[in-house]
Design a protein around this motif. Structure first.
Motif, PDB file in Angstrom:
ATOM      1  N   VAL A 170      16.407   3.042  -0.482  1.00  0.00           N
ATOM      2  CA  VAL A 170      15.992   2.229  -1.468  1.00  0.00           C
ATOM      3  C   VAL A 170      15.682   3.094  -2.689  1.00  0.00           C
ATOM      4  O   VAL A 170      14.542   3.932  -2.638  1.00  0.00           O
ATOM      5  N   GLU A 171      16.186   2.937  -3.939  1.00  0.00           N
ATOM      6  CA  GLU A 171      15.883   3.511  -5.085  1.00  0.00           C
ATOM      7  C   GLU A 171      14.596   2.873  -5.724  1.00  0.00           C
ATOM      8  O   GLU A 171      14.077   1.879  -5.335  1.00  0.00           O
ATOM      9  N   GLN A 172      14.090   3.655  -6.786  1.00  0.00           N
ATOM     10  CA  GLN A 172      12.731   3.203  -7.358  1.00  0.00           C
ATOM     11  C   GLN A 172      12.841   1.686  -7.777  1.00  0.00           C
ATOM     12  O   GLN A 172      11.937   1.068  -7.651  1.00  0.00           O
ATOM     13  N   ARG A 173      14.073   1.363  -8.528  1.00  0.00           N
ATOM     14  CA  ARG A 173      14.071  -0.013  -9.114  1.00  0.00           C
ATOM     15  C   ARG A 173      13.765  -0.928  -8.048  1.00  0.00           C
ATOM     16  O   ARG A 173      12.895  -1.927  -8.434  1.00  0.00           O
ATOM     17  N   ARG A 174      14.537  -1.022  -6.926  1.00  0.00           N
ATOM     18  CA  ARG A 174      14.380  -2.006  -6.058  1.00  0.00           C
ATOM     19  C   ARG A 174      12.979  -1.889  -5.428  1.00  0.00           C
ATOM     20  O   ARG A 174      12.326  -3.001  -4.883  1.00  0.00           O
ATOM     21  N   THR A 175      12.397  -0.757  -5.096  1.00  0.00           N
ATOM     22  CA  THR A 175      11.216  -0.438  -4.463  1.00  0.00           C
ATOM     23  C   THR A 175      10.564  -0.970  -5.308  1.00  0.00           C
ATOM     24  O   THR A 175       9.161  -1.667  -4.690  1.00  0.00           O
ATOM     25  N   GLN A 176      10.199  -0.994  -6.538  1.00  0.00           N
ATOM     26  CA  GLN A 176       9.075  -1.414  -7.531  1.00  0.00           C
ATOM     27  C   GLN A 176       9.027  -3.084  -7.414  1.00  0.00           C
ATOM     28  O   GLN A 176       8.058  -3.518  -7.431  1.00  0.00           O
ATOM     29  N   ALA A 177      10.142  -3.516  -7.285  1.00  0.00           N
ATOM     30  CA  ALA A 177      10.411  -5.122  -7.246  1.00  0.00           C
ATOM     31  C   ALA A 177       9.701  -5.472  -5.957  1.00  0.00           C
ATOM     32  O   ALA A 177       9.021  -6.412  -6.078  1.00  0.00           O
ATOM     33  N   LEU A 178      10.043  -4.879  -4.948  1.00  0.00           N
ATOM     34  CA  LEU A 178       9.556  -5.097  -3.913  1.00  0.00           C
ATOM     35  C   LEU A 178       7.931  -5.001  -3.553  1.00  0.00           C
ATOM     36  O   LEU A 178       7.347  -6.121  -3.055  1.00  0.00           O
ATOM     37  N   LEU A 179       7.321  -3.819  -4.168  1.00  0.00           N
ATOM     38  CA  LEU A 179       6.052  -3.609  -4.311  1.00  0.00           C
ATOM     39  C   LEU A 179       5.225  -4.767  -5.022  1.00  0.00           C
ATOM     40  O   LEU A 179       4.188  -5.129  -4.432  1.00  0.00           O
ATOM     41  N   ALA A 236       0.820  -1.123   0.032  1.00  0.00           N
ATOM     42  CA  ALA A 236       0.039   0.097   0.029  1.00  0.00           C
ATOM     43  C   ALA A 236       0.879   1.352   0.002  1.00  0.00           C
ATOM     44  O   ALA A 236       0.435   2.462  -0.155  1.00  0.00           O
ATOM     45  N   ALA A 237       2.172   1.038   0.208  1.00  0.00           N
ATOM     46  CA  ALA A 237       3.222   2.295   0.212  1.00  0.00           C
ATOM     47  C   ALA A 237       3.371   2.814  -1.281  1.00  0.00           C
ATOM     48  O   ALA A 237       3.667   1.989  -2.121  1.00  0.00           O
ATOM     49  N   ALA A 238       3.747   4.102  -1.239  1.00  0.00           N
ATOM     50  CA  ALA A 238       4.256   4.459  -2.515  1.00  0.00           C
ATOM     51  C   ALA A 238       5.680   4.510  -2.456  1.00  0.00           C
ATOM     52  O   ALA A 238       6.495   4.495  -1.685  1.00  0.00           O
ATOM     53  N   TYR A 239       6.017   4.488  -3.812  1.00  0.00           N
ATOM     54  CA  TYR A 239       7.675   3.822  -4.037  1.00  0.00           C
ATOM     55  C   TYR A 239       8.631   5.036  -3.294  1.00  0.00           C
ATOM     56  O   TYR A 239       9.640   4.715  -2.736  1.00  0.00           O
ATOM     57  N   TRP A 240       7.973   6.227  -3.249  1.00  0.00           N
ATOM     58  CA  TRP A 240       8.983   7.386  -2.891  1.00  0.00           C
ATOM     59  C   TRP A 240       8.960   7.155  -1.117  1.00  0.00           C
ATOM     60  O   TRP A 240      10.044   7.902  -0.742  1.00  0.00           O
ATOM     61  N   GLU A 241       8.115   6.501  -0.584  1.00  0.00           N
ATOM     62  CA  GLU A 241       8.171   6.375   0.745  1.00  0.00           C
ATOM     63  C   GLU A 241       9.536   5.605   1.132  1.00  0.00           C
ATOM     64  O   GLU A 241       9.970   5.722   2.377  1.00  0.00           O
ATOM     65  N   PHE A 242      10.014   4.869   0.302  1.00  0.00           N
ATOM     66  CA  PHE A 242      11.289   4.056   0.562  1.00  0.00           C
ATOM     67  C   PHE A 242      12.633   4.787   0.516  1.00  0.00           C
ATOM     68  O   PHE A 242      13.570   4.332   0.696  1.00  0.00           O
ATOM     69  N   HIS A 243      12.358   5.871  -0.263  1.00  0.00           N
ATOM     70  CA  HIS A 243      13.781   6.618  -0.306  1.00  0.00           C
ATOM     71  C   HIS A 243      14.484   7.083   0.795  1.00  0.00           C
ATOM     72  O   HIS A 243      15.545   6.978   0.725  1.00  0.00           O
TER      73      HIS A 243
END
Length: 294
Positions: free
Chosen positions: A172-181, A161-168
């Motif tokens: 954690v950059e966008q590529r790994r965050t999107q894989a995690l999501l 439910a989190a947005a990718y930028w919340e992981f910055h």
């Protein structure tokens, strides 16, 4: 539970924890603690040695599940019966297998927590990945049952439910965050996989998850002693150096050299790590970075 002769408790369970400090577990004088999100609810598992036996104690709604799984988490379901014959095919592997004969491969039976860690470890140093892991666990974690003061691993639904930028801010950059999501969205389906092969197929079908991430996950979720981390920065060189005296190796060469140990190829790689076997180093270390400041 009665462990096998020469059972190495600490060396068997420590790989389940991030080095130095893990919000979801610890290994100390009082034994091993691990917080779990079980199918029956949150739990904490405590394992301790007592007069040669291993005592498991569960806390929380998922305590029964955790205790029933305790022998696997301690590595006591790890079948090493056929390994000595394979290990004898190479003198170094044979020596390491004898030296570390008490080390067993744990199997938590829970995929997403290990997948989270594996995704964070993609293409960065261990220190960077572990720093991010601790921050994410503290952010999403909830207090775990029991007296150990642990937090539960992140709930996949909360991660999804989190947005990718919340992981910055966690590095954690966008590529790994999107894989995690993506993984978090299908976590329930992944947890229902019957074995390591099915889990590997389902994980690698997701963009951003390849054979390295899948192997790092199934090795400890399923206790898969044959899982080889293809695509690793160091392991192909280590295997080539240890088994053939070659300072550098490719994934293809690594798999060729490991083929005589099929069924325990990942175990052989783990033995090299336990024995401190590394290939010669010719270049500078990868620098530590922080994506939170990009």
């Amino acid at each position: 539970m009665t462990p096998p002769e020469r059972y190495a408790f600490g060396a068997s369970v420590r790989p389940l924890l991030v080095p130095k400090s893990d919000p979801c577990g610890r290994y100390a004088d009082d034994g091993f603690w691990l917080a779990l999100r079980t199918p029956q609810g949150p739990a904490s598992l405590h394992l301790a040695r007592e007069a040669g036996d291993l005592i498991a104690t569960g806390h929380g709604p998922g305590a029964r599940w955790a205790v029933d799984r305790a022998d696997a988490i301690a590595g006591l379901r790890d079948d090493v019966s056929g390994f000595p014959v394979l290990a004898a095919r190479h003198p170094l592997v044979h020596r390491l297998a004898r030296t570390f004969s008490g080390v067993r491969l744990p199997a938590t039976g829970l995929l997403f927590p290990r997948l989270l860690r594996a995704i964070l470890e993609q293409k960065v140093t261990g220190k960077e990945a572990h720093r991010s892991y601790r921050a994410i666990c503290r952010h999403f974690g909830e207090p775990a049952p029991g007296p150990a003061g642990l937090v539960l691993p992140p709930d996949p639904a909360a991660v999804a439910a989190a947005a990718y930028w919340e992981f910055h801010p966690f590095g954690v950059e966008q590529r790994r965050t999107q894989a995690l999501l993506r993984a978090a969205l299908v976590a329930d389906r992944l947890e229902r996989c019957a074995d390591a092969a099915e889990a590997t197929a389902r994980m690698t079908a997701l963009p951003g998850i390849g054979p390295w991430t899948a192997a790092e996950t199934v090795r400890f979720a399923y206790g898969d002693s044959d899982a080889v981390s293809v695509g690793d920065f160091h392991i192909p060189n280590t295997v080539a150096y240890a088994l053939a005296g070659e300072a550098r190796g490719t994934d293809e060469r690594m798999l060729e050299l490991l083929e005589p140990f099929r069924g325990h190829r990942g175990r052989v790689c783990d033995l090299f790590a336990l024995g401190g076997i590394t290939a010669p180093k010719f270049g500078p270390r990868m620098p530590l970075r922080s994506f939170s400041r990009f």
